[in-house]
Design a protein around this motif. Structure first.
Motif, PDB file in Angstrom:
ATOM      1  N   UNK A  62      18.898 -32.618-117.312  1.00 29.36           N
ATOM      2  CA  UNK A  62      18.697 -31.941-116.507  1.00 29.36           C
ATOM      3  C   UNK A  62      19.609 -33.003-115.316  1.00 29.36           C
ATOM      4  N   UNK A  63      19.892 -34.332-116.020  1.00 27.49           N
ATOM      5  CA  UNK A  63      20.982 -35.648-115.512  1.00 27.49           C
ATOM      6  C   UNK A  63      21.946 -35.739-116.390  1.00 27.49           C
ATOM      7  N   UNK A  64      22.778 -35.930-115.738  1.00 24.24           N
ATOM      8  CA  UNK A  64      23.973 -37.049-116.378  1.00 24.24           C
ATOM      9  C   UNK A  64      23.719 -37.995-117.207  1.00 24.24           C
ATOM     10  N   UNK A  65      23.169 -38.273-118.421  1.00 28.29           N
ATOM     11  CA  UNK A  65      21.839 -39.382-119.022  1.00 28.29           C
ATOM     12  C   UNK A  65      22.981 -40.034-120.120  1.00 28.29           C
ATOM     13  N   UNK A  66      23.314 -41.327-119.946  1.00 31.65           N
ATOM     14  CA  UNK A  66      23.959 -41.559-121.537  1.00 31.65           C
ATOM     15  C   UNK A  66      22.844 -42.720-122.461  1.00 31.65           C
ATOM     16  N   UNK A  67      21.771 -42.713-121.762  1.00 26.40           N
ATOM     17  CA  UNK A  67      20.837 -42.884-122.611  1.00 26.40           C
ATOM     18  C   UNK A  67      20.279 -42.969-124.146  1.00 26.40           C
TER      19      UNK A  67
ATOM     20  N   UNK B  76      24.322 -25.392-112.801  1.00 26.27           N
ATOM     21  CA  UNK B  76      23.807 -24.851-111.625  1.00 26.27           C
ATOM     22  C   UNK B  76      23.304 -25.786-110.647  1.00 26.27           C
ATOM     23  N   UNK B  77      22.606 -26.408-110.696  1.00 28.33           N
ATOM     24  CA  UNK B  77      22.247 -27.651-110.240  1.00 28.33           C
ATOM     25  C   UNK B  77      23.186 -28.914-110.420  1.00 28.33           C
ATOM     26  N   UNK B  78      24.137 -28.463-111.056  1.00 30.62           N
ATOM     27  CA  UNK B  78      24.746 -30.075-111.116  1.00 30.62           C
ATOM     28  C   UNK B  78      25.528 -30.541-112.297  1.00 30.62           C
TER      29      UNK B  78
END
Length: 183
Positions: free
Chosen positions: A99-104, A124-126
């Motif tokens: 859902x989020x830009x996640x590097x972990x 759609x949401x980012x």
């Protein structure tokens, strides 16, 4: 007489469960490219098949034998599928979108030995993180659990990888680096 009839039913049932289980596994081995294992298994499969069918045809007047043969066939399909599930042959490719830009998440998966290719995506949401992960099927459920632990809302799609060539990951799997991924 009744004991012989029940014994015959049991033998026919067991023979057909065994035959169809072998048949199912052989088909899967054939589809996955294990030619020689499939050919060897088919030799055993045919012997079992002929014995079981012979018992039914020699006693065709006994309807219970035909019923046992049919029931054994159905049960054998399920048993064969369960055995294949446990063998977990082949590889899968798993596409994951967080859902989020996640590097972990990619970092943690790589530390466990998974081959992860990642890129920034836009939904759609980012911003999103999109990943493609290659893993042996036997680690599939462990991979899903690991992803869900790190990001419970991750979108996951998997499919079977038929041909694999190149990349660092193939070498690592051959060396057994991914074995601890189940933990």
């Amino acid at each position: 007489m009744l004991e012989n009839s029940l014994f015959m039913i049991l033998i026919i049932l067991v023979i057909n469960i065994t035959y169809v289980s072998f048949f199912t596994i052989r088909m899967i081995l054939t589809l996955k490219g294990y030619r020689y294992a499939a050919a060897f298994l088919s030799t055993i499969e045919v012997v079992i098949y002929v014995i079981g069918l012979g018992l039914v045809l020699d006693n065709l007047n006994e309807i219970q034998n035909l019923v046992a043969y049919a029931a054994g066939y159905g049960i054998g399909v399920v048993v064969g599928m369960k055995i294949e599930e446990k063998l977990a042959l082949g590889y899968i490719t798993v596409n994951v979108i967080t859902k989020e830009y996640n590097r972990n998440l990619p970092k943690e998966l790589r530390e466990k030995g998974y081959g992860v290719t990642t890129w920034k995506a836009e939904g759609l949401e980012g911003d999103r993180t999109s990943m493609q992960i290659l893993t042996p099927r036997k680690y599939e459920l462990a991979l899903y659990a690991r992803i869900k632990d790190i990001d419970p809302t991750a979108f996951i799609i998997s499919y079977e990888a038929k041909t694999i060539h190149g990349g660092f990951w193939v070498k690592n799997v051959k060396r057994g680096k991914l074995q601890d991924a189940k933990e």
